[in-house]
Design a protein around this motif. Structure first.
Motif, PDB file in Angstrom:
ATOM      1  N   ILE A 171      -1.259   4.666  -7.480  1.00 30.10           N
ATOM      2  CA  ILE A 171      -0.272   3.889  -6.718  1.00 30.10           C
ATOM      3  C   ILE A 171       0.736   3.210  -7.643  1.00 30.10           C
ATOM      4  O   ILE A 171       1.911   3.083  -7.312  1.00 30.10           O
TER       5      ILE A 171
ATOM      6  N   GLU B 122       3.313   5.742  -8.762  1.00 30.74           N
ATOM      7  CA  GLU B 122       4.115   6.196  -7.617  1.00 30.74           C
ATOM      8  C   GLU B 122       5.156   5.140  -7.222  1.00 30.74           C
ATOM      9  O   GLU B 122       6.296   5.477  -6.906  1.00 30.74           O
TER      10      GLU B 122
ATOM     11  N   HIS C 286       9.830  10.177  -3.752  1.00 35.24           N
ATOM     12  CA  HIS C 286       8.371  10.147  -3.857  1.00 35.24           C
ATOM     13  C   HIS C 286       7.897  11.043  -4.976  1.00 35.24           C
ATOM     14  O   HIS C 286       8.322  12.184  -5.085  1.00 35.24           O
TER      15      HIS C 286
ATOM     16  N   ASP D 212       0.799  -1.219   0.000  1.00 29.54           N
ATOM     17  CA  ASP D 212       0.000   0.000   0.000  1.00 29.54           C
ATOM     18  C   ASP D 212       0.834   1.273   0.000  1.00 29.54           C
ATOM     19  O   ASP D 212       0.316   2.361   0.221  1.00 29.54           O
ATOM     20  N   SER D 213       2.148   1.144  -0.260  1.00 27.72           N
ATOM     21  CA  SER D 213       2.971   2.352  -0.345  1.00 27.72           C
ATOM     22  C   SER D 213       4.209   2.050  -1.179  1.00 27.72           C
ATOM     23  O   SER D 213       4.642   0.888  -1.267  1.00 27.72           O
TER      24      SER D 213
ATOM     25  N   GLU E  14       0.021  11.370   0.892  1.00 38.70           N
ATOM     26  CA  GLU E  14       0.081   9.998   1.388  1.00 38.70           C
ATOM     27  C   GLU E  14      -1.283   9.357   1.276  1.00 38.70           C
ATOM     28  O   GLU E  14      -2.308  10.005   1.379  1.00 38.70           O
TER      29      GLU E  14
ATOM     30  N   GLU F 124       7.325   2.741  -0.473  1.00 41.10           N
ATOM     31  CA  GLU F 124       8.421   2.199   0.362  1.00 41.10           C
ATOM     32  C   GLU F 124       8.235   0.716   0.612  1.00 41.10           C
ATOM     33  O   GLU F 124       9.193  -0.054   0.534  1.00 41.10           O
ATOM     34  N   LYS F 125       7.016   0.329   0.957  1.00 42.48           N
ATOM     35  CA  LYS F 125       6.779  -1.078   1.247  1.00 42.48           C
ATOM     36  C   LYS F 125       7.053  -1.913  -0.002  1.00 42.48           C
ATOM     37  O   LYS F 125       7.669  -2.982   0.079  1.00 42.48           O
TER      38      LYS F 125
END
Length: 335
Positions: A238, A241, A251, A209-210, A333, A212-213
């Motif tokens: 997403i 991104e 980012h 969900d991000s 975010e 970084e993850k």
């Protein structure tokens, strides 16, 4: 190195849009393709429904050129029905066929379909073999770690299904018993990826969900690509991104208000075009709050949008949202 499924080249580290019931229809897939999804799937389709020519199942076969590469995902509990459904779905012209052995919901699993087949791997193997033989297209599978914590058998599943000809495997990092609760555990997915017997692409799914993850888990678990589901609902950006973060370590700024309204408007327009005005308006209602998550005092607009039936009024409300919130900085975010 490019990831390939059959002769479909998905690029170096593909991001796939998960098939989600009542979500990943053509209007939603349109905005996700614009957002950077590399490959997408239809909502899962009942094999029995296809054979009976049930209208809802048939409508889910609708695919469009701009969506390619796209897979049609089917599920069922009867081997012969799955074979017939594969033949029907192949005629719709997808790029691949996908079998759902992951769906945990009761009315699927309790009918012996979806993740229920994790309790009967011999039957799963026979069913998969029937599907592989029934189509000239590459066949892929989506499944879970196992039925529950005591039966995490996905390693056996991976080896046996590869042996009979599947060309990629997506693994959701939860058991059926977990449903969507708790955290996804990708450690078994990594074990399968490291298994020297496994040659097909392995995609990880669950909790991405991000950016970084996605970047951390790419390194930690060594998968060939990732499938993203819930995080793309109302946030089709997403995909771009994550790709930007992979490429630069930085980012990408979140979508502007104009982009959010434009994506919502496009989704709405496509919904009406594909489903007709009445159903298109009604089924879009579940999406508004996702597109505008994080906007202050949005509730009155949300209430109006989910009650309104007039198409022109809905477009006018979206314009009004643009005007009202135009001085607000982008939400960077994801909520």
């Amino acid at each position: 190195m490019s990831v390939k499924i059959g002769n479909i080249d998905l690029g170096e580290f593909p991001l796939l849009l998960a098939p989600m019931e009542d979500v990943s229809d053509p209007p939603f897939r349109y905005v996700c393709k614009q957002g950077g999804a590399d490959m997408m799937y239809t909502e899962f389709i009942s094999s029995e429904g296809l054979i009976r020519s049930a209208a809802k199942s048939r409508q889910k076969l609708d695919i469009f050129e701009y969506e390619r590469p796209i897979g049609i995902q089917i599920f069922g509990s009867d081997i012969e029905s799955m074979r017939e459904a594969t033949e029907i779905a192949t005629l719709a012209g997808p790029d691949l066929m996908d079998i759902n052995y992951g769906c945990p919901v009761k009315n699927v699993a309790c009918r012996g379909a979806g993740s229920a087949l994790l309790q009967d791997i011999d039957k799963m193997v026979k069913m998969t073999e029937a599907v592989v033989k029934a189509t000239h297209l590459p066949v892929t599978v989506k499944t879970r770690l196992g039925w529950d914590d005591n039966t995490k058998n996905v390693e056996e599943v991976a080896e046996r299904l590869q042996d009979i000809g599947i060309q990629a495997l997506t693994i959701h990092g939860r058991t059926r018993a977990q449903l969507y609760k708790g955290e996804a555990d990708w450690t078994l997915i990594r074990e399968i990826k490291r298994n020297p017997r496994i040659k097909i692409p392995i995609f990880g799914n669950g909790d991405i969900d991000s950016p970084e993850k996605a970047a951390n888990w790419r390194l930690e678990y060594g998968v060939d690509g990732m499938m993203i589901g819930r995080a793309a609902i109302g946030y089709p950006w997403i995909f771009r991104e994550i790709k930007h973060f992979f490429a630069t370590g930085e980012h990408l700024e979140g979508p502007t208000l104009e982009e959010r309204v434009a994506a919502c408007r496009t989704h709405f327009t496509k919904s009406i075009e594909w489903k007709g005005p009445k159903v298109g308006v009604f089924e879009m209602r579940r999406h508004y709050s996702n597109y505008f998550k994080g906007l202050p005092d949005f509730k009155p607009y949300r209430t109006q949008l989910v009650k309104e039936e007039n198409i022109e009024t809905i477009y006018a409300l979206l314009d009004e949202i643009t005007d009202k919130y135009s001085n607000i900085a982008p939400v960077t975010e994801m909520a």
